[in-house]
Design an enzyme around this catalytic site. Sequence first.
Site, PDB file in Angstrom:
ATOM      1  N   ASP A  61       0.892  -1.068  -0.113  1.00 47.11           N
ATOM      2  CA  ASP A  61      -0.029   0.153  -0.029  1.00 47.11           C
ATOM      3  C   ASP A  61       0.715   1.165  -0.103  1.00 47.11           C
ATOM      4  O   ASP A  61       2.013   1.308   0.655  1.00 47.11           O
ATOM      5  CB  ASP A  61      -0.751  -0.002   1.329  1.00 47.11           C
ATOM      6  CG  ASP A  61      -2.284   0.946   0.916  1.00 47.11           C
ATOM      7  OD1 ASP A  61      -2.399   1.387   0.037  1.00 47.11           O
ATOM      8  OD2 ASP A  61      -2.574   1.179   2.082  1.00 47.11           O
TER       9      ASP A  61
ATOM     10  N   ASN B 166     -10.070  -2.476  -6.784  1.00 45.15           N
ATOM     11  CA  ASN B 166      -9.421  -1.650  -7.803  1.00 45.15           C
ATOM     12  C   ASN B 166      -9.780  -1.471  -9.228  1.00 45.15           C
ATOM     13  O   ASN B 166      -9.250  -0.706  -9.878  1.00 45.15           O
ATOM     14  CB  ASN B 166      -7.901  -2.269  -7.845  1.00 45.15           C
ATOM     15  CG  ASN B 166      -7.266  -2.141  -6.506  1.00 45.15           C
ATOM     16  OD1 ASN B 166      -6.066  -2.723  -6.317  1.00 45.15           O
ATOM     17  ND2 ASN B 166      -7.452  -1.151  -5.716  1.00 45.15           N
TER      18      ASN B 166
END
Length: 253
Positions: free
Chosen positions: A33, A81
């Site tokens: 991340d 995503n």
Amino acid sequence: MNLRDLVYGLYARRVEGRLDHDQVPKHIGVILDGNRRWAKASGGTAAQGHRAGADKISEFLGWCAETDVEVVTLWMLSTDNFDRPDDELVPLLGIIEDTVRNLAADGRWRVHHVGTPDLLPDRTRSVLKEAEEATSDTTGILVNVAVGYGGRQEIADAVRSLLHEHAKKGTSFEELAEIVDVERISEHLYTRGQPDPDLVIRTSGEQRLSGFMLWQSAHSEYYFCEVFWPAFRKVDFLRALRDYAARHRRYGA
């Protein structure tokens, strides 16, 4: 080499020298991340951030090999995503494809895809399949590339696979209800046959799983690191291992 690099190197060697390899996790899951925030902070584009994050993976796997880790799961693209705009998603998929090819070509890693293939473009599916086939006999670290992955989706897919299996056998719903248990569902997960992750690392300061390996991480230890993934250093990795080794895993006992 400047003074900061020298001090960092000395500190990293000190931490590594005190690391007990008998206490190293055998399976590490990583939520990669902070790529976009790293890029924004340095004045770059999202694609540049994703590329920098991809470049970090080989280095990270090298650290894992040095410390006797056996399985690594890298969350590279979640099912959520796919909601990103095409001008970011398409380059990201290309970067993932390049990364998977490089992992396969390296010769040290055994690549395995975890995720829902049906969500992925044909080209991405082909790259993942080819990487798995090309590295199937490799004896190094098993690298799970989580692409098009969601923890809830994995559990749903596992249950669906279990139902299909028993439908072919002619098992009635009543019979199936009597035999369904944790072990049978585990046999249909993307990671079937693998040990569950001992340690899950998430970079960028976020302190949540976001659906990562929901089933497998029931007894995992978590380590949340403030640094963005592209800036993740060996000393950050060693700190995570040191922190893990200091914990007493009781598994509910």
